[in-house]
Design a protein around this motif. Structure first.
Motif, PDB file in Angstrom:
ATOM      1  N   GLN A 145     -10.325  58.157  20.146  1.00 18.26           N
ATOM      2  CA  GLN A 145      -9.470  57.744  19.040  1.00 18.26           C
ATOM      3  C   GLN A 145      -7.998  58.002  19.393  1.00 18.26           C
ATOM      4  N   LYS A 146      -7.155  57.077  19.020  1.00 19.27           N
ATOM      5  CA  LYS A 146      -5.724  57.177  19.325  1.00 19.27           C
ATOM      6  C   LYS A 146      -5.139  58.474  18.778  1.00 19.27           C
ATOM      7  N   ALA A 147      -5.536  58.854  17.572  1.00 12.70           N
ATOM      8  CA  ALA A 147      -5.012  60.081  16.960  1.00 12.70           C
ATOM      9  C   ALA A 147      -5.385  61.315  17.778  1.00 12.70           C
ATOM     10  N   GLU A 148      -6.548  61.271  18.417  1.00 18.51           N
ATOM     11  CA  GLU A 148      -6.991  62.397  19.245  1.00 18.51           C
ATOM     12  C   GLU A 148      -6.234  62.417  20.565  1.00 18.51           C
ATOM     13  N   TYR A 149      -6.071  61.252  21.140  1.00 20.51           N
ATOM     14  CA  TYR A 149      -5.385  61.146  22.436  1.00 20.51           C
ATOM     15  C   TYR A 149      -3.938  61.605  22.328  1.00 20.51           C
ATOM     16  N   GLN A 150      -3.311  61.321  21.212  1.00 24.23           N
ATOM     17  CA  GLN A 150      -1.901  61.665  21.029  1.00 24.23           C
ATOM     18  C   GLN A 150      -1.688  63.069  20.489  1.00 24.23           C
ATOM     19  N   TRP A 151      -2.756  63.758  20.145  1.00 26.66           N
ATOM     20  CA  TRP A 151      -2.666  65.124  19.622  1.00 26.66           C
ATOM     21  C   TRP A 151      -2.272  66.066  20.754  1.00 26.66           C
ATOM     22  N   PRO A 158      -0.525  66.958  27.565  1.00 29.40           N
ATOM     23  CA  PRO A 158      -1.551  65.944  27.259  1.00 29.40           C
ATOM     24  C   PRO A 158      -2.957  66.518  27.449  1.00 29.40           C
ATOM     25  N   ARG A 159      -3.902  65.978  26.733  1.00 24.84           N
ATOM     26  CA  ARG A 159      -5.269  66.478  26.804  1.00 24.84           C
ATOM     27  C   ARG A 159      -6.077  65.841  27.927  1.00 24.84           C
ATOM     28  N   PHE A 160      -5.563  64.756  28.500  1.00 26.89           N
ATOM     29  CA  PHE A 160      -6.241  64.092  29.608  1.00 26.89           C
ATOM     30  C   PHE A 160      -5.224  63.783  30.704  1.00 26.89           C
ATOM     31  N   LYS A 161      -5.728  63.570  31.905  1.00 28.85           N
ATOM     32  CA  LYS A 161      -4.866  63.162  33.000  1.00 28.85           C
ATOM     33  C   LYS A 161      -4.245  61.800  32.650  1.00 28.85           C
ATOM     34  N   PRO A 162      -2.960  61.643  32.860  1.00 32.72           N
ATOM     35  CA  PRO A 162      -2.300  60.392  32.447  1.00 32.72           C
ATOM     36  C   PRO A 162      -2.807  59.162  33.188  1.00 32.72           C
TER      37      PRO A 162
END
Length: 272
Positions: A145-151, A158-162
């Motif tokens: 979800q976009k809201a999760e990715y941007q959290w 960032p929560r994930f590798k870009p």
């Protein structure tokens, strides 16, 4: 004669379409052991109830074989925790100390699946016990979800590798376009939490809770954990799941609930 010929062609097309439909969809669902742990104080998840009592937790990942390819839901505790004799201690001493009895890599190998075989994956949310092995699949499309990715994560990182390929969702999503694997937006525990509805040909409908709920007593009493982003959204998401379970006559598989997992078939066994 022309009418009869046209009718025969239409009937033949219908038979072919139904035959093709019967061959499409979900073929198997595997439950993978992605962690086991003990919480020192379970009241972190049930405020005001069972204060100071310990509770066993489990952590599941789910591998789905669809006719369009392999799909992984959640990645669990990092595989390197399997090398830690005392497990991975939490920042909060009351929370869960996690151990990894099996690595995700070894469980996939036992099924005969290589990480490169998995072209699509999703996570229920971005807490560490659900995203620990995301980068084992650097080329798999990640659905979140976009809201999760941007959290923002720890230290606003960032929560994930870009560079990890990602598809950002805004609401429910039909993963394969056939209604068999449906991502359900269930925010609250985190800003972009999601759950999963899977339609299995023999087992029937199954809802994978993610952390919209942590164990059955919390589900039965609609308890919201202290480790949570938005209480009102969490309660609304629980109701959405309850409506889905009722409408679909589905089973609710609560991810961290050890009592549920103790009666389930674990990989390499599967549900179909």
């Amino acid at each position: 004669m022309r009418f009869a010929s046209g009718l025969s062609a239409a009937l033949l097309s219908l038979v072919v379409a139904r035959a093709e439909d019967s061959k499409s969809g979900v073929e198997k669902l595997y439950i993978l052991n992605c962690g086991e742990g003990v919480a020192v104080d379970v009241s972190l998840w049930s405020p005001g109830v069972d204060e100071g009592k310990s509770k066993d937790f489990v952590d599941n990942c789910y591998l789905i074989k669809h006719t369009q390819g392999w799909f992984l839901w959640d990645t669990g505790i990092p595989d390197e925790v399997a090398t830690m004799p005392n497990g991975l201690a939490p920042a909060d001493p009351k929370a869960v100390t996690w151990k990894r009895p099996k690595t995700l890599a070894s469980e996939l190998a036992q099924i005969g699946v290589a990480p490169a075989d998995i072209k699509a994956m999703a996570v229920s949310h971005t807490h560490p016990d659900h995203i620990g092995n995301v980068e084992m699949f650097p080329n798999a499309m990640l659905y979140v979800q976009k809201a999760e990715y941007q959290w923002p994560g720890a230290d606003n990182k960032p929560r994930f590798k870009p560079y990890h390929p990602v598809t950002l969702l805004e609401g429910d999503h039909d993963m394969f376009g056939d209604g068999r694997v449906m991502m359900l937006s269930t925010p609250g525990h985190t800003p972009g939490h999601q759950s999963l509805l899977v339609r299995l040909p023999r087992t029937g409908e199954v809802v994978l809770s993610g952390d919209a709920v942590h164990f059955k007593s919390n589900w039965d009493n609609r308890r919201v954990p202290a480790i949570n982003d938005n209480k009102e959204q969490t309660l609304a998401s629980m109701e959405k799941l309850a409506e889905t379970v009722s409408r679909e006559e589905a089973q609710l598989w609560i991810n961290h609930d050890k009592d549920r997992r103790d009666i389930q078939h674990m990989a390499p066994e599967f549900y179909d």
